[in-house]
Design a protein around this motif. Structure first.
Motif, short mmCIF file in Angstrom:
data_model
loop_
_atom_site.label_atom_id
_atom_site.label_comp_id
_atom_site.label_asym_id
_atom_site.label_seq_id
_atom_site.Cartn_x
_atom_site.Cartn_y
_atom_site.Cartn_z
N ALA A 84 0.82 -1.22 0.00
CA ALA A 84 0.00 0.00 0.00
C ALA A 84 0.86 1.27 0.00
N TYR A 85 2.14 1.12 0.29
CA TYR A 85 3.02 2.28 0.47
C TYR A 85 3.91 2.50 -0.75
N ASP A 86 4.15 3.77 -1.01
CA ASP A 86 4.91 4.14 -2.20
C ASP A 86 6.34 4.58 -1.88
N TYR A 87 6.55 5.06 -0.69
CA TYR A 87 7.88 5.57 -0.31
C TYR A 87 8.23 5.06 1.09
N TRP A 88 9.51 4.79 1.26
CA TRP A 88 9.99 4.25 2.54
C TRP A 88 11.17 5.07 3.03
N GLY A 89 11.23 5.23 4.34
CA GLY A 89 12.39 5.86 4.96
C GLY A 89 13.49 4.84 5.21
N GLN A 90 14.58 5.30 5.78
CA GLN A 90 15.77 4.46 5.91
C GLN A 90 15.76 3.60 7.17
N GLY A 91 14.88 3.85 8.10
CA GLY A 91 14.83 3.05 9.32
C GLY A 91 15.64 3.64 10.46
N THR A 92 15.17 3.37 11.66
CA THR A 92 15.89 3.78 12.87
C THR A 92 15.88 2.60 13.84
N GLN A 93 17.00 2.34 14.46
CA GLN A 93 17.17 1.14 15.28
C GLN A 93 16.71 1.37 16.71
N VAL A 94 15.93 0.44 17.20
CA VAL A 94 15.49 0.46 18.60
C VAL A 94 16.01 -0.79 19.28
N THR A 95 16.71 -0.60 20.37
CA THR A 95 17.24 -1.70 21.16
C THR A 95 16.65 -1.63 22.56
N VAL A 96 16.14 -2.75 23.05
CA VAL A 96 15.51 -2.79 24.38
C VAL A 96 16.27 -3.79 25.23
N SER A 97 16.84 -3.31 26.31
CA SER A 97 17.60 -4.18 27.19
C SER A 97 16.70 -4.73 28.29
N SER A 98 16.94 -5.98 28.64
CA SER A 98 16.10 -6.63 29.67
C SER A 98 16.67 -6.42 31.07
#
Length: 123
Positions: free
Chosen positions: A109-123
Motif C-alpha cells: 500500500a506504500y509508495d515511499y519508505w524511509g531508511q529506518g531507525t534502530q530500537v534496542t531494548v535491554s532486559s
C-alpha cells in the motif's frame, strides 16, 4: 515524498521512546513497520494524513500511539512499556493512494519508505 525516521536508541525494558518521521510531499497516510533480526517486516500502525485516523497492529495492546503534526510534516510513534521483543529497525512509509484504513497493513500500500531507525531494548 521524502521520509526521514529518527529517535531510535537504547532503552530499558518498561521504558518509553518516541520515534519521529519527517515526511515531506503529498501523502494520504504514513505507516510504521518494524523488522527484527531474522524476522519479516511487520506492520506497527498507520495514521491517515488528512483526518488523523489511526489503526494498529494487533500485538500492540495499546502500548504504542501514532500522532502527526501537519504543520511540521512529521509523524510520531510513541512507544511505552517497551519489551525486549520490540527491538527492531523501525521504518516509516508514505502512501499516496487512498484506501480503507485496514488496507494499510500491507507493505504494497506504500509508495515511499524511509531508511529506518534502530530500537534496542535491554532486559
Amino acid at each position: 515524498v521524502q521520509l526521514q525516521a529518527s529517535g531510535g536508541g537504547l532503552v530499558q525494558a518498561g521504558g518509553s521512546l518516541r520515534l519521529s518521521c519527517a515526511a515531506s510531499g503529498r501523502k494520504n497516510a504514513v505507516g510504521w513497520f518494524r523488522q527484527a533480526a531474522g524476522k519479516e517486516r511487520e506492520f506497527v500502525g498507520v495514521i491517515t494524513w488528512n483526518d488523523g485516523r489511526t489503526y494498529y497492529g494487533g500485538f500492540l495492546k495499546g502500548r504504542f500511539t501514532i500522532s502527526r503534526d501537519r504543520a511540521k510534516n512529521t509523524v510520531y510513534l510513541q512507544m511505552n512499556s517497551l519489551k525486549p521483543e520490540d527491538a527492531a529497525t523501525y521504518y516509516c512509509a508514505a502512501a499516496i493512494r487512498l484506501y480503507n484504513i485496514g488496507n494499510y497493513v500491507k507493505e504494497s500500500a506504500y509508495d515511499y519508505w524511509g531508511q529506518g531507525t534502530q530500537v534496542t531494548v535491554s532486559s
